[in-house]
Design a protein around this motif. Structure first.
Motif: not given
Length: 402
Positions: A52-59
């Motif tokens: 599905g649509l990716i709403m948030k990423v963090d590294w």
């Protein structure tokens, strides 16, 4: 003023995050996760992250892992090459926010009326169901003890990390509340409750001492007397780690840097090198013993600096170099100073041993094995243990190597 366009894509970009070295950008576009280097000629890394649509990423700048959340109601943990490390079961609602803690030990996940705390491998520590609507954004305090969330009902939610536990020999210390520690002696079946004026930020237990930092003070307890700690004020307010050795301990502050103290509260030294980035300091790239300190270089993690903790000076004119980036370092705590050994795991998960205070240390570099993920020295012998393949433990005496 717009300085440059890094990427042009056909779908909206809902989330962007900096890479650990600030030389790469991580962003999500549709179902894809993309790592874009800032160098114009460098090639991007891209993979399908969700259904599905990716709403948030963090590294995370500490463990170099990526976490993502999407409308497929899952959150996932990846390494920097796009290899899947963990995938959650589907939740009841889309995942709207994810955020790594600054120390890299855990991350928070937000969804509709849902706030979840997970360890760095993805497993869930706790689940809360606040009546907030969807939690659209999450951010941590510098000391990794508090997380704030922006909610769909217009409110801001604040949550504190509690019930953290550390163990040493027969003692178990638990953070019951933000200002209360419970010390349990499992042999004598006794309990002591320690209360503090300010919020507890970090704690470390070992070598017959408990060291606690709050938002303004450092308290040193002897395990034989919990009633009268030695107390001194801290200059920095952002303690990110405490490392203990037999005769001293090290406080890592993400703003002030490194400070070495005796258990009597006397500052011994404040080691540093040219170009040090205090925000990158963590338990994986620092190793300390009663006479030696090793720091992995924050600009080039193939290089490492060796200090004498009694003077705070580097033992070599230039840092030592390894062929690969160092991911984890640990110093032995037993034996003579001149035979002090450093164990480290590099980017290829190979384990090496080196006599760090030898006149020519690189001639004493030995490879012990591959596919190693963790290592630890014994407190009172020169034995090193390491896990390979996440299954079994290899234990060997240092004397069998040299």
């Amino acid at each position: 003023m717009l300085r440059s366009t890094l990427a042009q894509v056909g779908s909206p970009v809902y989330s962007v995050a900096w890479g650990p070295d600030s030389e790469q950008i991580l962003y999500a576009c549709g179902k894809q996760i993309i790592i874009k280097p800032l160098a114009p000629s460098a090639k991007s890394t891209q993979w399908k992250g969700h259904d599905g649509l990716i709403m948030k990423v963090d590294w995370s700048s500490v463990n170099n892992h990526i976490v993502s959340g999407a409308e497929d109601r899952k959150y996932k943990v990846w390494d920097s090459y796009g290899r899947l490390l963990f995938a959650s079961h589907p939740h009841h609602y889309p995942i709207m926010s994810v955020a790594w803690s600054p120390n890299g030990e855990m991350f928070a996940v937000g969804a509709f009326n849902t706030l979840r705390l997970c360890d760095k491998s993805g497993w869930c520590y706790s689940l809360d169901k606040p009546n907030t609507g969807s939690i659209y954004s999450l951010d941590w305090s510098r000391d990794s003890t508090l997380v704030a969330g922006g909610c769909g009902n217009g409110h801001v939610i604040f949550a504190g990390v509690v019930n953290q536990t550390i163990e040493w020999k027969h003692l178990v210390v638990t953070l019951q509340e933000e200002k209360v520690l419970l010390v349990e002696d499992v042999v004598n079946n006794t309990k002591d409750q320690l209360e503090f004026r300010d919020r507890v930020v970090k704690m470390s237990l070992g070598w017959d001492h408990l060291v606690v930092t709050t938002s303004s003070q450092c308290l040193i307890y002897s395990t034989s007397n919990w009633n009268t700690p030695l107390i001194f004020d801290l200059k920095g307010l952002t303690t990110s780690a405490i490392l203990l050795a037999k005769k001293l301990f090290l406080i890592v502050d993400s703003v002030q840097g490194l400070s070495v103290y005796s258990y009597e509260g006397r500052m011994i030294c404040s080691p540093k090198y040219s170009g040090i980035r205090t925000d990158s300091l963590n338990v994986n790239n620092i190793a300390v013993s009663s006479d030696t300190l090793v720091l992995v270089d924050s600009r080039d993690s193939r290089a490492y600096h060796v200090f004498d903790v009694n003077t705070g000076r580097e033992l070599t004119d230039k840092p030592l170099y390894h062929s690969q980036e160092l991911m984890l370092v640990a110093l032995d705590q037993y034996g003579n100073t001149n035979e002090r050994c450093l164990g480290f795991v590099d980017k290829n998960n190979d384990l090496f041993l080196i006599q760090i205070r030898h006149s020519n240390p690189l001639t004493k570099l030995k490879k012990l094995g591959g596919m190693v993920t963790t290592l630890m020295w014994h407190d009172t012998t020169n034995m090193l243990s390491a896990t390979r393949w996440q299954v079994y433990c290899v234990v060997l005496p240092q004397s069998s190597v040299y």
